[in-house]
Design an enzyme around this catalytic site. Structure first.
Site, PDB file in Angstrom:
ATOM      1  N   TYR A 146       0.819  -1.214   0.000  1.00  0.00           N
ATOM      2  CA  TYR A 146       0.000   0.000   0.000  1.00  0.00           C
ATOM      3  C   TYR A 146       0.856   1.268   0.000  1.00  0.00           C
ATOM      4  O   TYR A 146       0.396   2.332  -0.381  1.00  0.00           O
ATOM      5  CB  TYR A 146      -0.939   0.017   1.216  1.00  0.00           C
ATOM      6  CG  TYR A 146      -2.055  -1.021   1.167  1.00  0.00           C
ATOM      7  CD1 TYR A 146      -2.097  -1.977   0.174  1.00  0.00           C
ATOM      8  CD2 TYR A 146      -3.068  -1.015   2.116  1.00  0.00           C
ATOM      9  CE1 TYR A 146      -3.100  -2.931   0.132  1.00  0.00           C
ATOM     10  CE2 TYR A 146      -4.085  -1.968   2.074  1.00  0.00           C
ATOM     11  CZ  TYR A 146      -4.095  -2.918   1.083  1.00  0.00           C
ATOM     12  OH  TYR A 146      -5.100  -3.857   1.043  1.00  0.00           O
ATOM     13  N   LYS A 196       3.139 -15.500   3.766  1.00  0.00           N
ATOM     14  CA  LYS A 196       3.023 -16.201   2.473  1.00  0.00           C
ATOM     15  C   LYS A 196       4.430 -16.497   1.998  1.00  0.00           C
ATOM     16  O   LYS A 196       4.836 -16.115   0.891  1.00  0.00           O
ATOM     17  CB  LYS A 196       2.244 -15.279   1.506  1.00  0.00           C
ATOM     18  CG  LYS A 196       1.879 -15.892   0.178  1.00  0.00           C
ATOM     19  CD  LYS A 196       0.775 -16.916   0.244  1.00  0.00           C
ATOM     20  CE  LYS A 196       0.557 -17.564  -1.105  1.00  0.00           C
ATOM     21  NZ  LYS A 196      -0.318 -18.740  -1.041  1.00  0.00           N
ATOM     22  N   ASP A 228      -3.568 -17.781   3.101  1.00  0.00           N
ATOM     23  CA  ASP A 228      -4.737 -18.400   2.459  1.00  0.00           C
ATOM     24  C   ASP A 228      -5.370 -19.437   3.384  1.00  0.00           C
ATOM     25  O   ASP A 228      -6.593 -19.526   3.531  1.00  0.00           O
ATOM     26  CB  ASP A 228      -4.385 -18.996   1.083  1.00  0.00           C
ATOM     27  CG  ASP A 228      -2.968 -19.557   0.996  1.00  0.00           C
ATOM     28  OD1 ASP A 228      -2.198 -19.407   1.967  1.00  0.00           O
ATOM     29  OD2 ASP A 228      -2.628 -20.168  -0.029  1.00  0.00           O
ATOM     30  N   ASP A 252      -5.621  -6.049   6.044  1.00  0.00           N
ATOM     31  CA  ASP A 252      -6.787  -5.333   5.509  1.00  0.00           C
ATOM     32  C   ASP A 252      -7.865  -6.348   5.133  1.00  0.00           C
ATOM     33  O   ASP A 252      -9.047  -6.215   5.488  1.00  0.00           O
ATOM     34  CB  ASP A 252      -6.335  -4.536   4.272  1.00  0.00           C
ATOM     35  CG  ASP A 252      -7.410  -3.581   3.766  1.00  0.00           C
ATOM     36  OD1 ASP A 252      -8.382  -3.337   4.499  1.00  0.00           O
ATOM     37  OD2 ASP A 252      -7.267  -3.079   2.634  1.00  0.00           O
ATOM     38  N   ASP A 256     -11.496  -7.738   7.473  1.00  0.00           N
ATOM     39  CA  ASP A 256     -12.875  -7.647   6.973  1.00  0.00           C
ATOM     40  C   ASP A 256     -13.544  -9.021   7.053  1.00  0.00           C
ATOM     41  O   ASP A 256     -14.737  -9.133   7.336  1.00  0.00           O
ATOM     42  CB  ASP A 256     -12.906  -7.154   5.514  1.00  0.00           C
ATOM     43  CG  ASP A 256     -13.276  -5.675   5.418  1.00  0.00           C
ATOM     44  OD1 ASP A 256     -12.828  -4.907   6.302  1.00  0.00           O
ATOM     45  OD2 ASP A 256     -14.004  -5.282   4.484  1.00  0.00           O
TER      46      ASP A 256
HETATM   47  P1  NAD Z   1     -17.811  -0.871   3.636  1.00  0.00           P
HETATM   48  O1  NAD Z   1     -16.980  -1.385   4.766  1.00  0.00           O
HETATM   49  O2  NAD Z   1     -18.129   0.569   3.666  1.00  0.00           O
HETATM   50  O3  NAD Z   1     -19.178  -1.686   3.559  1.00  0.00           O
HETATM   51  C1  NAD Z   1     -19.236  -3.101   3.347  1.00  0.00           C
HETATM   52  C2  NAD Z   1     -20.613  -3.606   3.835  1.00  0.00           C
HETATM   53  O4  NAD Z   1     -20.647  -3.531   5.267  1.00  0.00           O
HETATM   54  C3  NAD Z   1     -21.766  -2.751   3.329  1.00  0.00           C
HETATM   55  O5  NAD Z   1     -22.855  -3.568   3.034  1.00  0.00           O
HETATM   56  C4  NAD Z   1     -22.099  -1.847   4.504  1.00  0.00           C
HETATM   57  O6  NAD Z   1     -23.441  -1.425   4.567  1.00  0.00           O
HETATM   58  C5  NAD Z   1     -21.746  -2.748   5.698  1.00  0.00           C
HETATM   59  N1  NAD Z   1     -21.326  -1.957   6.873  1.00  0.00           N
HETATM   60  C6  NAD Z   1     -20.139  -1.325   7.039  1.00  0.00           C
HETATM   61  N2  NAD Z   1     -20.120  -0.679   8.209  1.00  0.00           N
HETATM   62  C7  NAD Z   1     -21.313  -0.902   8.804  1.00  0.00           C
HETATM   63  C8  NAD Z   1     -21.893  -0.480  10.027  1.00  0.00           C
HETATM   64  N3  NAD Z   1     -21.239   0.293  10.913  1.00  0.00           N
HETATM   65  N4  NAD Z   1     -23.160  -0.882  10.321  1.00  0.00           N
HETATM   66  C9  NAD Z   1     -23.828  -1.679   9.471  1.00  0.00           C
HETATM   67  N5  NAD Z   1     -23.332  -2.120   8.284  1.00  0.00           N
HETATM   68  C10 NAD Z   1     -22.071  -1.722   7.953  1.00  0.00           C
HETATM   69  O7  NAD Z   1     -17.012  -1.284   2.318  1.00  0.00           O
HETATM   70  P2  NAD Z   1     -17.206  -0.765   0.816  1.00  0.00           P
HETATM   71  O8  NAD Z   1     -18.654  -0.623   0.495  1.00  0.00           O
HETATM   72  O9  NAD Z   1     -16.374  -1.665   0.026  1.00  0.00           O
HETATM   73  O10 NAD Z   1     -16.519   0.664   0.789  1.00  0.00           O
HETATM   74  C11 NAD Z   1     -17.241   1.893   0.870  1.00  0.00           C
HETATM   75  C12 NAD Z   1     -16.243   3.040   0.881  1.00  0.00           C
HETATM   76  O11 NAD Z   1     -15.467   3.006   2.089  1.00  0.00           O
HETATM   77  C13 NAD Z   1     -15.231   2.991  -0.266  1.00  0.00           C
HETATM   78  O12 NAD Z   1     -15.056   4.292  -0.760  1.00  0.00           O
HETATM   79  C14 NAD Z   1     -13.962   2.489   0.395  1.00  0.00           C
HETATM   80  O13 NAD Z   1     -12.836   2.931  -0.282  1.00  0.00           O
HETATM   81  C15 NAD Z   1     -14.073   3.122   1.762  1.00  0.00           C
HETATM   82  N6  NAD Z   1     -13.288   2.489   2.862  1.00  0.00           N
HETATM   83  C16 NAD Z   1     -12.771   3.323   3.812  1.00  0.00           C
HETATM   84  C17 NAD Z   1     -12.123   2.791   4.917  1.00  0.00           C
HETATM   85  C18 NAD Z   1     -11.575   3.720   5.978  1.00  0.00           C
HETATM   86  O14 NAD Z   1     -12.018   4.850   6.088  1.00  0.00           O
HETATM   87  N7  NAD Z   1     -10.646   3.274   6.809  1.00  0.00           N
HETATM   88  C19 NAD Z   1     -11.992   1.400   5.060  1.00  0.00           C
HETATM   89  C20 NAD Z   1     -12.568   0.576   4.093  1.00  0.00           C
HETATM   90  C21 NAD Z   1     -13.222   1.120   2.999  1.00  0.00           C
END
Ligand code: NAD
Length: 368
Positions: A146, A196, A228, A252, A256
């Protein structure tokens, strides 16, 4: 009376909604303790880009520089919306990575925790959740793929190409491994090293350094697992893990997955710690699909406050109260939409009501 300055970066999407609930909790903690928090709101992420043309503008940098700790909401836009921002100014590249680099917050602690009583939140079978999941993922946060040099262009054959570099030096590896060993020593004295090394030379060096650091921790058992295989085991037998350490990109992705086995990313707070500065943020993104609907789970943001109390302000007992207050809301059968699926018997409440209930529970707890 102690006085702390907290930079509050509410961020994008659900960020402002869940930050509001975290602030309710912080205000109550002020009332209950000999402490004052000076909250310093600042723009960060896509909202900052639209207002200032910069996702991490100088005014925000100045506030973060003088803050004792930073509380950060998620940032980012949906895939389509993000096209409104030039690639290098988009929230992660324009704000998040620069902040991590500026404060050298190399150690990212991500608890993946689900008590047995809440096993029904998990998509895993109860016999797999067993006595509960209680893992801390330790992710290296300022190196690897990254942060390495990036290059794009057109090669001699006229084909577009991209080159990204995965780079670590031994000091970077050592400092994160030390954090992980220290944590493992405080917990069950077992450290899962995720790598890995069958493919990546970076993992070979990582493991060499690990062997050196391990000499100072003879009481900690090291278990090696390929990344993996670790992904599979998180689903099949998550209870085998206690502390897991890994490089940036592995962390990362696996963290998730950690949110996935708990039942929601909304259960994933985190602490990003450097030697001089720390910031606290949910592990998840800005969830544009549910933004503005008052259905996001604020646990991740309130949990990040608890981690801030413990790590930045030495308020361990009050941090524990915050965790307990959230568990007490779940124990009463309430949760936000992500964890109250039809037929689950869980009573669905909004983001704001969840925050109010946490505040109620915290008020009822003995002062420390
Ligand atoms: P996301 O983590 O925002 O969401 C993934 C899923 O999880 C979605 O369905 C969402 O509704 C659910 N979710 C996430 N947090 C939740 C909460 N607190 N309560 C209930 N449901 C929740 O991942 P994405 O959709 O791939 O990314 C959205 C944006 O966020 C992108 O622009 C990405 O780049 C960014 N992002 C930012 C960070 C950060 O600020 N550290 C981390 C990851 C992704």
């Amino acid at each position: 009376m102690k006085h702390y300055k907290i930079a509050v970066l509410a961020g994008d999407g659900i960020g402002p909604e869940i930050t509001r609930e975290a602030i309710k909790v912080l205000k109550l903690i002020e009332e209950r303790n000999d402490v004052t928090f000076e909250l310093l709101p600042a723009a960060f992420g896509a909202c900052a880009y639209f207002e200032f043309g910069d996702a991490f503008p100088p005014s925000t940098i100045e506030i973060c520089d003088r803050a004792d700790a930073i509380l950060k909401g998620p940032i980012g836009l949906s895939h389509e919306e993000s096209k409104q921002i030039p690639i290098d100014k988009q929230p992660e590249r324009g704000a998040l990575l620069p902040m991590r680099r500026r404060y050298n917050t190399y150690a990212n602690f991500r608890p993946v925790s689900l008590p047995k009583a809440l096993a029904h939140f998990s998509p895993l079978k109860p016999e797999i959740v067993g006595e509960g999941i209680d893992i801390i993922m330790v992710r290296e946060l300022v190196g690897g793929l990254y942060f390495g040099a990036k290059e794009t262009g057109v090669n001699e054959q006229g084909l577009r190409y991209v080159k990204e570099t995965l780079e670590y030096d031994e000091q970077q590896i050592k400092q994160i491994l030390l954090q992980a060993f220290k944590l493992a020593r405080k917990r069950k004295k077992v450290l899962h090293n995720i790598h890995k090394s069958n493919v990546l030379k970076s993992s070979v060096l990582w493991n060499e350094i690990l062997d050196e650091v391990a000499k100072d921790f003879p009481d900690v058992e090291v278990i090696h697992q390929l990344v993996d295989s670790a992904a599979t085991n998180l689903c099949l037998k998550p209870t085998q893990f206690d502390v897991m350490v890994m490089e940036n990109m592995f962390g990362d992705i696996l963290s998730d997955q950690g949110g996935g086995i708990l039942g929601s990313l909304g259960l994933m707070p985190s602490a990003c710690i450097g030697d001089e500065k720390a910031y606290y943020e949910p592990s998840h993104g800005s969830a544009p699909d549910i933004a503005g609907k008052n259905i996001a789970n604020p646990y991740s943001m309130i949990g990040s406050v608890a981690m801030m109390l413990e790590n930045s302000f030495a308020m361990e007992a009050e941090a524990k109260n915050v965790w307990n207050a959230m568990q007490a809301v779940f124990a009463d059968g309430f949760s936000t939409a992500d964890l109250s699926k039809p037929g689950s018997g869980v009573k669905m409440i909004g983001t704001d009501a969840f925050g109010d209930k946490v505040v109620e529970k915290l008020k009822a707890m003995p002062r420390v």
